[in-house]
Design a protein around this motif. Structure first.
Motif, PDB file in Angstrom:
ATOM      1  N   GLY A   9       0.830  -1.208   0.000  1.00  0.00           N
ATOM      2  CA  GLY A   9       0.000   0.000   0.000  1.00  0.00           C
ATOM      3  C   GLY A   9       0.858   1.249   0.000  1.00  0.00           C
ATOM      4  O   GLY A   9       0.419   2.330   0.405  1.00  0.00           O
ATOM      5  N   SER A  11       1.765   3.190  -2.263  1.00  0.00           N
ATOM      6  CA  SER A  11       1.309   4.288  -3.125  1.00  0.00           C
ATOM      7  C   SER A  11       0.148   5.058  -2.520  1.00  0.00           C
ATOM      8  O   SER A  11      -0.273   6.083  -3.066  1.00  0.00           O
ATOM      9  CB  SER A  11       0.899   3.732  -4.489  1.00  0.00           C
ATOM     10  N   PHE A  13      -2.225   6.954   0.725  1.00  0.00           N
ATOM     11  CA  PHE A  13      -2.046   8.079   1.661  1.00  0.00           C
ATOM     12  C   PHE A  13      -1.191   7.681   2.876  1.00  0.00           C
ATOM     13  O   PHE A  13      -0.139   8.284   3.134  1.00  0.00           O
ATOM     14  CB  PHE A  13      -3.445   8.576   2.083  1.00  0.00           C
ATOM     15  N   GLY A  15       0.522   4.981   3.217  1.00  0.00           N
ATOM     16  CA  GLY A  15       1.762   4.392   2.708  1.00  0.00           C
ATOM     17  C   GLY A  15       2.876   5.414   2.537  1.00  0.00           C
ATOM     18  O   GLY A  15       4.030   5.157   2.904  1.00  0.00           O
ATOM     19  N   SER A  36      -0.514  -0.133 -12.037  1.00  0.00           N
ATOM     20  CA  SER A  36      -1.362   1.055 -12.180  1.00  0.00           C
ATOM     21  C   SER A  36      -1.149   2.080 -11.057  1.00  0.00           C
ATOM     22  O   SER A  36      -1.709   3.179 -11.105  1.00  0.00           O
ATOM     23  CB  SER A  36      -2.828   0.617 -12.172  1.00  0.00           C
ATOM     24  N   SER A  37      -0.351   1.737 -10.049  1.00  0.00           N
ATOM     25  CA  SER A  37      -0.190   2.641  -8.895  1.00  0.00           C
ATOM     26  C   SER A  37       0.550   3.914  -9.288  1.00  0.00           C
ATOM     27  O   SER A  37       1.498   3.875 -10.075  1.00  0.00           O
ATOM     28  CB  SER A  37       0.627   1.955  -7.784  1.00  0.00           C
ATOM     29  N   PHE A  54      -1.055 -10.909  -4.615  1.00  0.00           N
ATOM     30  CA  PHE A  54      -1.640 -11.229  -3.313  1.00  0.00           C
ATOM     31  C   PHE A  54      -2.552 -12.452  -3.338  1.00  0.00           C
ATOM     32  O   PHE A  54      -2.946 -12.953  -2.296  1.00  0.00           O
ATOM     33  CB  PHE A  54      -2.445 -10.034  -2.788  1.00  0.00           C
ATOM     34  N   ALA A  76      -1.757  -2.180   2.479  1.00  0.00           N
ATOM     35  CA  ALA A  76      -2.631  -2.211   1.302  1.00  0.00           C
ATOM     36  C   ALA A  76      -4.022  -2.625   1.746  1.00  0.00           C
ATOM     37  O   ALA A  76      -4.183  -3.512   2.585  1.00  0.00           O
ATOM     38  CB  ALA A  76      -2.091  -3.196   0.261  1.00  0.00           C
ATOM     39  N   GLY A  77      -5.009  -1.966   1.195  1.00  0.00           N
ATOM     40  CA  GLY A  77      -6.378  -2.314   1.553  1.00  0.00           C
ATOM     41  C   GLY A  77      -7.338  -1.399   0.838  1.00  0.00           C
ATOM     42  O   GLY A  77      -6.930  -0.389   0.261  1.00  0.00           O
ATOM     43  N   LYS A 148     -11.946  -6.160   7.923  1.00  0.00           N
ATOM     44  CA  LYS A 148     -10.716  -5.931   8.693  1.00  0.00           C
ATOM     45  C   LYS A 148     -10.676  -6.871   9.901  1.00  0.00           C
ATOM     46  O   LYS A 148      -9.622  -7.408  10.262  1.00  0.00           O
ATOM     47  CB  LYS A 148     -10.649  -4.466   9.153  1.00  0.00           C
ATOM     48  N   THR A 169      -7.905   4.940  14.214  1.00  0.00           N
ATOM     49  CA  THR A 169      -9.179   5.612  13.996  1.00  0.00           C
ATOM     50  C   THR A 169      -9.042   6.459  12.726  1.00  0.00           C
ATOM     51  O   THR A 169      -8.105   6.234  11.951  1.00  0.00           O
ATOM     52  CB  THR A 169      -9.519   6.476  15.239  1.00  0.00           C
ATOM     53  N   ALA A 170      -9.918   7.427  12.502  1.00  0.00           N
ATOM     54  CA  ALA A 170      -9.843   8.260  11.287  1.00  0.00           C
ATOM     55  C   ALA A 170      -8.471   8.941  11.208  1.00  0.00           C
ATOM     56  O   ALA A 170      -8.066   9.630  12.146  1.00  0.00           O
ATOM     57  CB  ALA A 170     -10.939   9.304  11.320  1.00  0.00           C
TER      58      ALA A 170
END
Ligand SMILES: NC(=O)c1ccc[n+]([C@@H]2O[C@H](COP(=O)([O-])OP(=O)(O)OC[C@H]3O[C@@H](n4cnc5c(N)ncnc54)[C@H](OP(=O)(O)O)[C@@H]3O)[C@@H](O)[C@H]2O)c1
Length: 330
Positions: A9, A11, A13, A15, A36-37, A54, A76-77, A148, A169-170
């Motif tokens: 992950g 690529s 935010f 990450g 495509s990243s 994966f 990544a997710g 998750k 959290t956020a």
């Protein structure tokens, strides 16, 4: 010898900030990205790239053995998906595959850090005075949160995996795109809310999350899960009030009935029907956005990993808004 970390992950935010923190910690970073990243913004880090299939445990194992990683950070997710099945496949099954490959590969693995989410535990009632803690009964309110939680269960079943699970959290900060929509709306003088019920929210600045991840790499404990926030609870107006204070702006508060927002979410999803993307506001996300209480305890993270959050909402938003302005997002 420099120790080597694989960051999936890379690529995304979170990450970006994980890579920055890992490079600063002196680790040799491999970012797992897709053809495509977008990676142009990572160029200055001078890191290496790799790709992982994966869906194939043996293929992942071969890649891990070739690079001989000491650490794996799995970030990544997907946070938005068209079908509930996509969450299960990408967030849970791919995570299980990576965990199984990591445990089975002949590599000097010291830690596998999984970036889960507080959504895996789910929110509580507004009146609840005990913050969500690691031993709280998990009651996710979205397919995302459930996926998750399932990923966590899968990883817990993998033997000999030096696992640490972090449940942020956020997360907000430079490059973030969803909370940014709210900040942009505030900048235009509008302050919309879903419904008129009070809420308790929690936040973590992305640099604090990245710090917690790097600390988790050195944790002596395996198999533990930790919530990650800045330790505070904020009322539903705090994000807007702090943003307006920093930007020196005024705004009009609008409380939209939840039924109306649900119709908007449905309309947005219809508009995106032919796109591969999902709008930030969608029916599924609404369950989290409208939830009453996301206040979580980070006592365990403080006690066991020595985490001390550096940024409260005001300090984090100062940096974030400055970044958005400097980069012409705002
Ligand atoms: N942002 C938050 O508030 C928050 C809160 C709690 C937990 N988290 C978790 O933190 C992690 C990172 O989130 P983020 O906010 O940084 O999201 P993001 O910006 O959307 O980044 C997601 C990353 O995952 C990669 N990815 C998505 N689907 C993939 C697939 N099928 N195969 C391989 N890679 C895939 C993306 O690659 P591409 O660039 O190629 O699309 C991207 O690098 C996620 O696991 C998320 O659940 C985020």
């Amino acid at each position: 010898m420099t120790e080597r970390v694989l960051i999936t992950g890379g690529s995304g935010f979170v990450g970006y900030h994980l890579i920055e923190a890992a490079v600063q910690a002196g680790l040799e970073v491999y970012a797992a990205v897709r053809p495509s990243s977008e990676v142009a913004h990572l160029q200055a880090f001078g890191i290496k790239y790799t790709s992982l299939d994966f869906s194939d445990v043996d293929a992942i194992k071969r890649e891990l053995e070739e690079k001989q990683y000491h650490y794996i950070i799995h970030a990544a997710g997907i946070t938005k998906a068209k079908q509930a099945g996509d969450y299960v496949r990408v967030n849970a099954e791919y995570t299980r595959n990576l965990g199984e490959a990591a445990a089975g590969a002949g590599i000097p693995l010291k830690k596998f850090v999984f970036i889960s989410s507080l959504a895996a535990l789910g929110p509580t009632a507004y009146e609840e005075v005990i913050p969500i803690h690691e031993a709280s009964a998990a009651m996710p309110v979205t397919a995302y949160g459930k996926s998750k939680l399932l990923a966590e269960k899968y990883l817990a079943e993998v033997e000999r995996l030096p696992l640490v699970v972090l449940r942020p959290t956020a997360v907000y900060g430079p490059r973030e795109k969803d909370i940014f929509i709210i900040l942009k709306t505030l900048n235009l003088g509008l302050e919309p809310y879903i419904g008129s019920k009070p809420q308790w929210l929690s936040f973590v600045y992305v640099k604090d999350l990245a710090k917690a991840v790097i600390q988790a790499l050195g944790a002596s404990i395996n198999g533990a899960s930790y919530n990650v926030s800045d330790g505070n609870r904020y009322n539903r107006y705090a994000l807007a009030s702090t943003t307006k204070y920093i930007l020196g702006k005024k705004s009009v508060r609008i409380h939209m009935p939840i039924g109306m927002v649900r119709v908007m979410a449905r309309l947005l999803e219809a508009l995106y029907a032919t796109s591969s993307k999902m709008p930030a506001l969608n029916k599924e996300k609404l369950n989290e956005l409208a939830a009453e209480n996301w206040h979580c305890s980070i006592d365990k993270l403080k006690e066991e990993l020595g985490f001390v959050p550096e940024y409260d909402l005001e300090k984090g938003l100062q940096q974030t808004l400055q970044w958005y302005k400097e980069n012409k997002w705002l």
